[in-house]
Design an enzyme around this catalytic site. Structure first.
Site, PDB file in Angstrom:
ATOM      1  N   CYS A 291       0.826  -1.212   0.000  1.00  5.63           N
ATOM      2  CA  CYS A 291       0.000   0.000   0.000  1.00  5.63           C
ATOM      3  C   CYS A 291       0.857   1.258   0.000  1.00  5.63           C
ATOM      4  CB  CYS A 291      -0.925  -0.016   1.208  1.00  5.63           C
ATOM      5  SG  CYS A 291      -1.857   1.499   1.372  1.00  5.63           S
TER       6      CYS A 291
ATOM      7  N   CYS B 130      -0.488   4.140   2.089  1.00 10.51           N
ATOM      8  CA  CYS B 130      -0.297   4.008   3.539  1.00 10.51           C
ATOM      9  C   CYS B 130       1.172   4.248   3.923  1.00 10.51           C
ATOM     10  CB  CYS B 130      -0.660   2.601   4.017  1.00 10.51           C
ATOM     11  SG  CYS B 130      -2.108   1.903   3.274  1.00 10.51           S
ATOM     12  N   ASP B 131       2.078   3.682   3.163  1.00 13.35           N
ATOM     13  CA  ASP B 131       3.457   3.577   3.632  1.00 13.35           C
ATOM     14  C   ASP B 131       4.481   4.376   2.837  1.00 13.35           C
ATOM     15  OD1 ASP B 131       2.511   1.806   5.557  1.00 13.35           O
ATOM     16  OD2 ASP B 131       2.724   0.084   4.214  1.00 13.35           O
TER      17      ASP B 131
END
Ligand code: NAP
Length: 321
Positions: free
Chosen positions: A136, A139-140
């Site tokens: 992701c 997200c990261d």
């Protein structure tokens, strides 16, 4: 705990398909309960800009769009349980759905559990998840500011992730097992034109390197067998998805990859009163807009089914397999 109340409709899953089914069925006064999952919103919660959903002319962030979908269903009376379904019994009416010890019963069920990211299946990939390995970028990605990044895959997801990650990484290398990409031409062109993106093909990842954090990948050329090591501190796996059908595969017809099978042109499964919508039954289109369209179909199909049930209260339901 169990409740004796039998609802008209329970929708399992809270992505574009589930929320659209909720919107339509709420407006039809079916008072749907959406068991939307602990991580509600589905795959769009890990998507950045959505540029291809009609109506959002300037694009929108995936999570914002899902919050809009949810709010619109809520406005017409849809209720939500923000937790995961743990078990279902679809063998007889009313259908039974459990969230832990809590039991829900319904005359009709719409399955909208979507699909989840697929992993390469390497021990090193699993060991280093959260330590440089991710599925992701949204997200990261920010963890890899000014660091070299690898993205694995050759579809739209891989290209989308790679383009997004150029905001952070010093360079982003797309590693793909073939020399041809299945991503759309516009995405491929954007990536080729981007000064931070480079390509390593035809390579597969044999190992993610690093003890406590990712330091690189060992790649194998699929044509020559030659192996190379490539530096990277972030490895983003973007190789497609698997349907979230574990709860249903013993009870509902599915294909060899686990996708639920629906009657062509309809959302009906092999069990009357159980409908499947969105990515859980669609491995071809898999777009937010097609998922939403199929959620609408599911609500209309459920509505028609329930109306017929009411018209024939004594009808015995048989399960066909
Ligand atoms: P996908 O189109 O199925 O692509 C998966 C990619 O991963 C393929 O290139 C595949 O290689 C590769 N792959 C699969 N298993 C692998 C393995 N074990 N090792 C190495 N490589 C592997 O999946 P996706 O990119 O997630 O896209 C899914 C759908 O969503 C598509 O319809 C796509 O158009 C859509 N989508 C659209 C957008 C957008 O329009 N903005 C963004 C994301 C996704 P091969 O090509 O060799 O099979």
């Amino acid at each position: 705990m169990s409740t004796n109340d039998v609802r008209e409709l329970v929708i399992i899953g809270g992505g574009p398909a589930g929320y659209t089914a909720a919107l339509y069925s709420a407006r039809a006064d079916l008072e749907p309960l959406v068991i939307e999952g602990f991580q509600w919103g589905g795959q769009l919660m890990v998507t950045s800009d959505v540029e291809n959903y009609p109506g959002y002319a300037d694009g929108i962030m995936g999570p914002e769009m899902m919050a809009d979908f949810r709010r619109q269903a809520e406005r017409f009376g849809a209720e939500f349980v923000t937790d995961d379904v743990t078990r279902v019994d679809l063998s007889e009416q009313p259908f039974r759905i459990w969230v832990g010890d809590e039991e829900y019963r319904a005359r009709a069920v719409i399955v909208a559990t979507g699909a989840s990211a697929r992993w390469l299946g390497l021990d090193s990939e699993q060991r280093l998840q959260g330590r440089g390995v991710s599925a992701c970028a949204t997200c990261d990605g920010a963890f890899f500011r000014d660091k070299p990044i690898v993205v694995v895959g050759g579809g739209d997801s891989a290209f989308e992730e790679a383009l997004f990650l150029t905001r952070f990484g010093t360079k982003v290398t797309i590693v793909h097992r073939r020399n041809d990409f299945r991503a759309s031409q516009i995405m491929v062109k954007r990536a080729i034109d981007h000064h931070k993106i480079e390509f390593l093909t035809p390579y597969v990842v044999d190992e993610v390197l690093g003890d406590n954090a990712v330091t690189g990948v060992r790649l194998r050329n699929t044509e020559t067998g030659e192996t190379i090591e490539h530096d990277a501190q972030g490895v983003f796996v973007a190789i497609g998805h698997e349907p979230n059908t574990k709860l249903f595969v013993d009870q509902l017809d599915h294909d060899e990859n686990g996708y639920l099978v629906t009657r062509p042109g309809s959302t009906e499964t092999n069990i009357p009163g159980v409908f499947a919508v969105g990515d859980v039954q669609d491995h071809v289109y898999r777009q937010a807009v097609t998922a939403a369209g199929s959620g609408c179909m599911g609500a209309l199909d459920a509505e028609r089914y329930l109306a017929a049930l009411e018209g024939h209260p004594g009808t015995a339901l048989t399960v066909s397999r």
